[in-house]
Write a protein that holds these residues in place. Sequence first.
Motif, PDB file in Angstrom:
ATOM      1  N   THR A   1      56.470  31.145  37.899  1.00  0.00           N
ATOM      2  CA  THR A   1      55.798  32.145  38.286  1.00  0.00           C
ATOM      3  C   THR A   1      55.698  33.104  37.285  1.00  0.00           C
ATOM      4  O   THR A   1      54.399  33.624  36.918  1.00  0.00           O
TER       5      THR A   1
ATOM      6  N   PHE B   1      51.950  34.630  35.875  1.00  0.00           N
ATOM      7  CA  PHE B   1      51.639  35.934  35.736  1.00  0.00           C
ATOM      8  C   PHE B   1      51.159  36.283  34.342  1.00  0.00           C
ATOM      9  O   PHE B   1      50.206  36.941  33.973  1.00  0.00           O
TER      10      PHE B   1
ATOM     11  N   MET C   1      47.522  35.040  33.317  1.00  0.00           N
ATOM     12  CA  MET C   1      46.455  35.831  34.095  1.00  0.00           C
ATOM     13  C   MET C   1      45.677  36.596  32.866  1.00  0.00           C
ATOM     14  O   MET C   1      44.545  36.798  32.936  1.00  0.00           O
ATOM     15  N   ARG C   2      46.484  37.338  32.064  1.00  0.00           N
ATOM     16  CA  ARG C   2      45.947  37.762  30.950  1.00  0.00           C
ATOM     17  C   ARG C   2      44.480  37.087  30.202  1.00  0.00           C
ATOM     18  O   ARG C   2      43.608  37.459  30.042  1.00  0.00           O
TER      19      ARG C   2
ATOM     20  N   CYS D   1      52.659  38.086  47.467  1.00  0.00           N
ATOM     21  CA  CYS D   1      52.413  37.373  46.350  1.00  0.00           C
ATOM     22  C   CYS D   1      50.835  37.043  46.017  1.00  0.00           C
ATOM     23  O   CYS D   1      50.702  37.421  45.011  1.00  0.00           O
TER      24      CYS D   1
ATOM     25  N   GLY E   1      49.674  40.576  45.037  1.00  0.00           N
ATOM     26  CA  GLY E   1      50.133  41.025  43.659  1.00  0.00           C
ATOM     27  C   GLY E   1      49.219  40.297  42.817  1.00  0.00           C
ATOM     28  O   GLY E   1      48.990  41.003  41.971  1.00  0.00           O
ATOM     29  N   SER E   2      48.995  39.046  42.724  1.00  0.00           N
ATOM     30  CA  SER E   2      48.270  38.316  41.969  1.00  0.00           C
ATOM     31  C   SER E   2      47.005  38.600  41.454  1.00  0.00           C
ATOM     32  O   SER E   2      46.162  38.724  40.662  1.00  0.00           O
TER      33      SER E   2
ATOM     34  N   VAL F   1      46.906  42.112  39.928  1.00  0.00           N
ATOM     35  CA  VAL F   1      47.002  42.239  38.554  1.00  0.00           C
ATOM     36  C   VAL F   1      45.597  41.702  37.830  1.00  0.00           C
ATOM     37  O   VAL F   1      45.034  42.180  36.964  1.00  0.00           O
TER      38      VAL F   1
END
Length: 146
Positions: free
Chosen positions: A58, A62, A65-66, A123, A126-127, A130
């Motif tokens: 997890t 995350f 993702m950047r 979840c 949240g993703s 972001v």
Amino acid sequence: MKRITDERLILVNLKNFRIAYICQTVGLIAFLIYVGVTSGSRAVTESPIFFVLIVTNTLHAFLQMRVTADVEATEKKRKKPRPYYVFILISLVVGVLMGMISWFIDRQHPSFAWISGTIFFICFLGSFSVMYYLKKKRMDDDDAEE
């Protein structure tokens, strides 16, 4: 010890970390499969190794993702990002679907369906939040440069 300044060595070092991470993940999954076959699926979810595997994957997702947002921003220029309510609706649909699937699988515990649907909704939201924030920030930075 000196800090590595050569970009080629930095890339080799990062590839080594990636290979080690993949080997570690494959080893943990293989161990959990072995525990599942010998002791049952309940023992797998109660194992601390399962918790470590879930948390690290997890966290990796995350952190990735950047990089994904930056790659998407440079590959194709989208004029306007999708509205945020679209992401809320997608998260809601996924949460409801997973809650319904949980309810059909285990009808004796309807609260489990509510909990699993809510967890999936949170979840996904949240993703998506972001990613939306990173894309919007990137687009604002690009607009400020022009």
